[in-house]
Design a protein around this motif. Structure first.
Motif, PDB file in Angstrom:
ATOM      1  N   ILE A  74      -4.943  68.247  37.787  1.00  0.00           N
ATOM      2  CA  ILE A  74      -4.949  66.780  37.843  1.00  0.00           C
ATOM      3  C   ILE A  74      -5.236  66.312  39.259  1.00  0.00           C
ATOM      4  N   ARG A  97     -13.548  68.092  39.520  1.00  0.00           N
ATOM      5  CA  ARG A  97     -13.153  67.879  38.125  1.00  0.00           C
ATOM      6  C   ARG A  97     -12.535  69.158  37.606  1.00  0.00           C
ATOM      7  N   LYS A  98     -11.621  68.980  36.680  1.00  0.00           N
ATOM      8  CA  LYS A  98     -10.996  70.145  36.077  1.00  0.00           C
ATOM      9  C   LYS A  98     -12.041  70.873  35.243  1.00  0.00           C
ATOM     10  N   GLN A 104      -2.714  73.429  30.145  1.00  0.00           N
ATOM     11  CA  GLN A 104      -2.463  72.064  29.705  1.00  0.00           C
ATOM     12  C   GLN A 104      -1.107  71.619  30.233  1.00  0.00           C
ATOM     13  N   ASP A 115      -0.948  57.606  24.236  1.00  0.00           N
ATOM     14  CA  ASP A 115      -1.678  56.344  24.132  1.00  0.00           C
ATOM     15  C   ASP A 115      -1.093  55.508  22.993  1.00  0.00           C
TER      16      ASP A 115
ATOM     17  N   VAL B 188      -3.730  59.974  32.608  1.00  0.00           N
ATOM     18  CA  VAL B 188      -3.706  61.242  33.347  1.00  0.00           C
ATOM     19  C   VAL B 188      -3.788  62.411  32.372  1.00  0.00           C
ATOM     20  N   SER B 192      -6.579  65.272  32.207  1.00  0.00           N
ATOM     21  CA  SER B 192      -6.211  66.660  32.479  1.00  0.00           C
ATOM     22  C   SER B 192      -6.562  67.566  31.308  1.00  0.00           C
ATOM     23  N   THR B 193      -7.090  66.982  30.211  1.00  0.00           N
ATOM     24  CA  THR B 193      -7.411  67.848  29.056  1.00  0.00           C
ATOM     25  C   THR B 193      -8.505  68.875  29.344  1.00  0.00           C
ATOM     26  N   PRO B 194      -9.633  68.621  29.985  1.00  0.00           N
ATOM     27  CA  PRO B 194     -10.178  67.376  30.498  1.00  0.00           C
ATOM     28  C   PRO B 194     -11.060  66.657  29.479  1.00  0.00           C
ATOM     29  N   MET B 195     -11.168  65.340  29.629  1.00  0.00           N
ATOM     30  CA  MET B 195     -12.065  64.518  28.818  1.00  0.00           C
ATOM     31  C   MET B 195     -13.093  63.886  29.755  1.00  0.00           C
ATOM     32  N   PRO B 196     -14.288  63.585  29.227  1.00  0.00           N
ATOM     33  CA  PRO B 196     -15.279  62.892  30.064  1.00  0.00           C
ATOM     34  C   PRO B 196     -14.754  61.531  30.508  1.00  0.00           C
ATOM     35  N   ALA B 197     -15.117  61.129  31.721  1.00  0.00           N
ATOM     36  CA  ALA B 197     -14.613  59.867  32.281  1.00  0.00           C
ATOM     37  C   ALA B 197     -14.971  58.687  31.385  1.00  0.00           C
ATOM     38  N   ARG B 199     -15.315  58.551  28.219  1.00  0.00           N
ATOM     39  CA  ARG B 199     -14.437  58.524  27.056  1.00  0.00           C
ATOM     40  C   ARG B 199     -13.068  57.964  27.432  1.00  0.00           C
ATOM     41  N   ARG B 203     -12.244  54.758  25.422  1.00  0.00           N
ATOM     42  CA  ARG B 203     -11.349  55.052  24.315  1.00  0.00           C
ATOM     43  C   ARG B 203      -9.878  54.853  24.647  1.00  0.00           C
ATOM     44  N   HIS B 204      -9.534  55.002  25.929  1.00  0.00           N
ATOM     45  CA  HIS B 204      -8.113  54.898  26.280  1.00  0.00           C
ATOM     46  C   HIS B 204      -7.820  53.649  27.097  1.00  0.00           C
TER      47      HIS B 204
END
Lengths: 338, 295
Positions: A74, A97-98, A104, A115, B188, B192-197, B199, B203-204
């Motif tokens: 992170i 970037r990770k 996880q 969310d 966060v 940290s999954t990571p997901m594309p920015a 998205r 989406r969030h």
């Protein structure tokens, strides 16, 4: 020890406070601007073997969460490197970037980490769908499987996070992390915000998952009892540095570092096993500000054993036998006297 | 479990909304007006755009006059002999179309810009937000005036001018809300999954910024309808052959003092009712989404 799964090599994290526009101008004009920064993590190295649970203990503000976040990809470290299964967790460059899904994270507050506008099923399925671990057609069964795995009803997928209690939410967060099929979990105070009665249930969940899935875990907590319950080894952190690391039982039965001793003695215990009352001894003084940490050993201001060189020399982690390490100039001497 | 559907955020929102009688009535007015506007060709006694049907002898007749077409002009006729009721229905149609289109585009552009700025931080954020601050320091009407003068007449140009004048309000709001969401653990966690920015932003972060944006959207749709009317009143905006409400008011303005009040007043009333109703709905939504006003 076998090849480590998580390798943290001389990692530091510095947070620069924002410099105000006025100070920036003053600096550009040659004025003396005091730049103070926080060294949240200061040259930490540690290794976690595959399938091992390492507990990370320290007071609030000692940098344990920052360390956990660097391991989980992170936060990028200011210097040093975190490797998971031999590969760096974050990409190099100015915008790191990770680049792995094998670690996880489970967060402290399950009221903030889910969310609120997504259904539980979508929360759990999102990562696996994005990373093509599962097809859209199979997602429902996949989610149901992980929800059952963490002890929730498969019907939970249709509901929203606010319809669940704290313990159930934390289970959802665990299911979300596990659905990415990680080899390692970083758990940052995962039970600290739960009711005591729920804490044990969630801890047992972690122990069962570790047994069934062979997970490697970094378990961060300020609670010594919780860490002892789940960890194979324990690392004690103080003001950005690791002061002691070793097998959980060895550390709890025979702490080497004065800080560890003080920490263990400060746990309120009402009675010994033989029935006699025990007073607990709070650690003297307060955690120094990480903005201006003391020179030498960070603990010398509060240490009852401190000598002249403790105020000057930074103690390195030194081996103390049985795979134990302590960062104290004096631990042999203290062991003899006490 | 059987209340699972009602327990969704939207379900709870609708249940709470229906508790306010004023808001429900206002919403009914909005729906009615928009319905009338969309279905204007079915209700309007006359096609006000068909110049061949206009009879100059019927011009400036008071409400209730029966003209050459053989039907009653309930709201009178304007200077070209148009049936005012028909002209108002068709005018509403244009006003609503333009207001909603401009509002929707400004929403999309502004929300994306604001959320992106909040997400990226650093120089990108400073650049975007300072530009928007700069633009917000001008009155929207001034910007819209200049732009529609430059771009010329026509629906597309008018919408472009309105979007340019209004996206900044959405961007400002989206930036504020997104900055707060950006720091939350669920964002966060997604990163940290990571997901594309992209998205994470769409989406969030953006879905969680919707409540304040919806409030701004209702106000801004009403504003762009008013702004369009203002521009048309001033003679910029739409061509005279397709009069919107603003232009109808402008056309009747010169007859106000001669006693032929109806040419200006009735389109004005229609405009006020529509804008008032939208604002009342917006107020209720704002009250509901503001946790401090929770009873």
């Amino acid at each position: 020890m076998s090849e480590p799964f998580i390798a943290v090599d001389a990692v530091s994290k510095r947070f620069d406070p924002r410099v105000s526009l006025g100070d920036q101008i003053a600096g550009a004009l040659g004025g003396a601007v005091e730049r103070r920064y926080v060294r949240a993590v200061d040259g930490v190295s540690l290794e976690v073997a595959p399938g091992e649970v390492l507990g990370l203990v320290g007071e609030s503000g000692c940098g344990k969460s920052t360390l956990g976040r660097m391991i989980a990809g992170i936060l990028p470290p200011t210097s040093g490197a975190v490797r998971v299964a031999g590969k760096p967790v974050m990409s190099p460059g100015r915008h790191p970037r990770k680049q792995t899904t094998r670690v996880q994270m489970v967060f402290q507050d399950p009221y903030a980490s889910l969310d609120p506008r997504m259904r539980v099923g979508d929360i759990v399925a999102e990562g696996p769908l994005v990373h093509r671990l599962v097809t859209k057609a199979d997602a429902r069964a996949y989610v149901a499987n992980w929800l059952t795995m963490v002890g929730l009803d498969a019907g939970a997928a249709q509901r929203y996070p606010h319809q669940f209690s704290g313990g159930q939410r934390q289970r959802i967060a665990v299911a979300r992390a596990l659905a990415m099929r990680p080899d390692a979990l970083v758990c940052d105070e995962p039970v600290a915000s739960l009711d005591v009665s729920i804490q044990a249930q969630v801890l047992n969940l972690f122990l069962r998952l570790r047994r069934e899935l062979g997970l490697t875990m970094l378990f961060i907590s300020h609670h010594l009892g919780v860490v002892r319950h789940v960890s194979d080894r324990v690392a004690i952190m103080y003001l950005g540095r690791i002061v002691e690391i070793g097998g959980a039982n060895a550390i709890y039965s025979n702490p080497l570092h004065p800080y560890t001793k003080a920490l263990l003695a400060s746990v309120p215990q009402l009675q010994l096993e033989d029935g006699s009352d025990v007073a607990f001894a709070p650690i003297q003084g307060e955690l120094p500000s990480p903005l201006s940490p003391p020179p030498g050993c960070h603990f010398h201001l509060r240490c009852p054993f401190a000598e002249a060189r403790c105020r000057v020399d930074i103690p390195d982690l030194r081996p103390a036998g049985d795979g134990r390490w302590a960062a104290c100039h004096l631990f042999e001497k203290i062991a003899k006297t006490v | 479990m059987e209340k699972a559907e009602a327990a969704s955020p939207l379900g709870r929102f609708c249940a709470e909304f229906s508790e306010s009688r004023v808001a429900v009535a206002a919403l009914a007015v909005v729906v009615l007006v928009i319905g009338l506007a969309v279905l204007a060709p079915l209700f309007a006694p006359q096609d006000p755009y068909d110049i061949g049907k206009l009879v100059l002898g019927d011009a400036r007749r008071p409400p209730g006059f029966v003209g050459a077409g053989g039907y009653v002009h309930w709201l009178g006729t304007d200077a070209q002999g148009r049936d005012l009721l028909s002209a108002i229905l068709y005018g509403l149609r244009i006003s609503v179309q333009i207001g909603v289109a401009a509002g929707a585009i400004a929403f999309a552009v502004g929300a994306t810009l604001g959320a992106t700025a909040a997400f990226m931080g650093g120089r990108v954020e400073i650049l975007i937000m300072r530009f928007i601050d700069l633009q917000l320091s001008f009155p929207a009407i001034l910007l819209a005036l200049v732009l529609s003068a430059i771009l010329g007449q026509g629906k597309g140009q008018l919408i472009a001018a309105l979007v340019a004048a209004q996206y900044a309000y959405f961007a400002r709001t989206a930036h504020g809300a997104a900055s707060a969401e950006r720091a939350k653990d669920y964002v966060v966690a997604a990163l940290s999954t990571p997901m594309p920015a992209s998205r994470v932003v769409f989406r969030h972060i953006l879905p969680n910024c919707l409540p304040p944006l919806i409030v701004v959207a209702t106000v801004q749709i009403a504003n762009s309808i008013a702004l369009e009317a203002t521009l048309s009143f001033l003679g910029l905006g739409l061509p005279v052959t397709h009069p919107s409400l603003g232009m109808l008011i402008a056309n009747g303005f010169q007859y106000m003092l001669s006693g032929r009040y109806w040419i200006s007043i009735y389109p004005g009333v229609a405009l006020i009712v529509l804008i008032l109703a939208i604002n009342l709905v917006g107020d209720q939504i704002r009250d509901q989404l503001n946790p401090r006003l929770k009873r």
